[in-house]
Design a protein around this motif. Structure first.
Motif, short mmCIF file in Angstrom:
data_model
loop_
_atom_site.label_atom_id
_atom_site.label_comp_id
_atom_site.label_asym_id
_atom_site.label_seq_id
_atom_site.Cartn_x
_atom_site.Cartn_y
_atom_site.Cartn_z
N ASP A 79 33.77 21.35 29.29
CA ASP A 79 33.96 22.77 29.74
C ASP A 79 33.01 23.94 28.83
OD1 ASP A 79 35.69 24.51 31.54
OD2 ASP A 79 36.93 25.40 28.95
N LEU A 80 33.05 23.77 27.43
CA LEU A 80 31.51 24.32 26.82
C LEU A 80 30.56 24.09 27.69
CD1 LEU A 80 30.65 26.46 24.59
CD2 LEU A 80 30.14 24.47 23.19
N ARG A 83 30.37 25.61 30.94
CA ARG A 83 30.05 27.39 31.04
C ARG A 83 28.92 27.81 30.81
NH1 ARG A 83 35.63 30.43 29.66
NH2 ARG A 83 37.18 28.29 29.66
N TYR A 103 27.96 31.34 26.01
CA TYR A 103 28.09 30.31 25.06
C TYR A 103 29.25 31.39 24.34
CZ TYR A 103 28.13 28.75 19.86
OH TYR A 103 28.77 28.64 18.95
N TYR A 106 33.02 32.30 25.96
CA TYR A 106 33.09 30.91 25.51
C TYR A 106 34.01 31.02 23.93
CZ TYR A 106 35.07 26.24 25.24
OH TYR A 106 36.59 24.96 24.88
N ASN A 110 38.39 30.97 23.46
CA ASN A 110 38.14 29.89 22.14
C ASN A 110 38.75 29.51 21.03
OD1 ASN A 110 39.69 28.78 25.36
ND2 ASN A 110 37.49 28.39 25.32
#
Length: 206
Positions: A79-80, A83, A103, A106, A110
């Motif tokens: 997912d990182l 994104r 980054y 994200y 999270n």
């Protein structure tokens, strides 16, 4: 009333998921839960409760606690990577800024889970370390695949060495900023980390 009966609408039929779809659904739930808690706090019991399934079914999909942790971390790493994909068009520095914005956002969104991943990767867990290293190697490789002409970052062994160190600096800076911004806005932070890479590369001989 008046001899008219009203039928009770039947509930919509539940969509039957394939095992692969169900596993992906559980991983996505695990990643969402990881956003606000550490990896140690993300238990199979918690996920089973949130998903409304049995604990035994969780073991069926993931084999055990460690397998579950690793699967969730790998899903989060994927997912990182997704994104932080730079846009297909734009100036090289604009594309770098967009990638780094992904980054930062994200990590902010999270934070607990990301910090837990970093901790797990540095605490001797070989499998988590492998996921961490593979993900960051793929992120580093983007600098060269997204800028094949070397307009911003030339592809040399020395530059790759610098990028490796720069990634560690960016990660530490962003995590520290999340805890204590030190007066820097998100825009300030992005300016620092984006401008620092070509500035450091420019110090290399040749």
């Amino acid at each position: 009333m008046f001899g008219v009966t009203t039928a009770t609408p039947s509930p919509a039929p539940r969509t039957r998921l394939s095992p692969a779809q169900r596993r992906t659904q559980l991983l996505e739930l695990g990643v969402r839960l990881l956003a606000t808690r550490s990896l140690d706090e993300l238990s199979i019991d918690l996920l089973a409760e949130q998903a409304g399934i049995s604990r035994g079914l969780m073991y069926h999909y993931f084999g055990g606690k460690q397998g579950f942790y690793e699967a969730v971390v790998q899903h989060a790493a994927d997912d990182l990577y997704a994104r932080t994909a730079p846009p297909d068009e734009g100036e090289p520095m604009e594309r770098l800024l967009a990638s780094l914005a992904g980054y930062v956002d994200y990590v902010v969104g999270n934070h607990a889970g990301y910090r837990s991943l970093v901790k797990g990767a540095t605490a001797g867990n070989d499998n988590l370390r492998a996921i961490y290293d593979t993900t960051f190697a793929a992120l580093a490789e983007r600098f060269f695949t997204s800028d094949p002409g070397g307009l911003v970052i030339p592809d040399t062994p020395a530059v790759r060495l610098v990028i490796h160190a720069w990634q560690a600096m960016v990660e530490d800076l962003v995590l520290t900023w999340c805890d204590s911004p030190a007066g820097l806005s998100r825009a300030d932070l992005l300016q620092v980390i984006t401008a620092s890479l070509p500035a450091i590369v420019d110090t290399l001989p040749g």
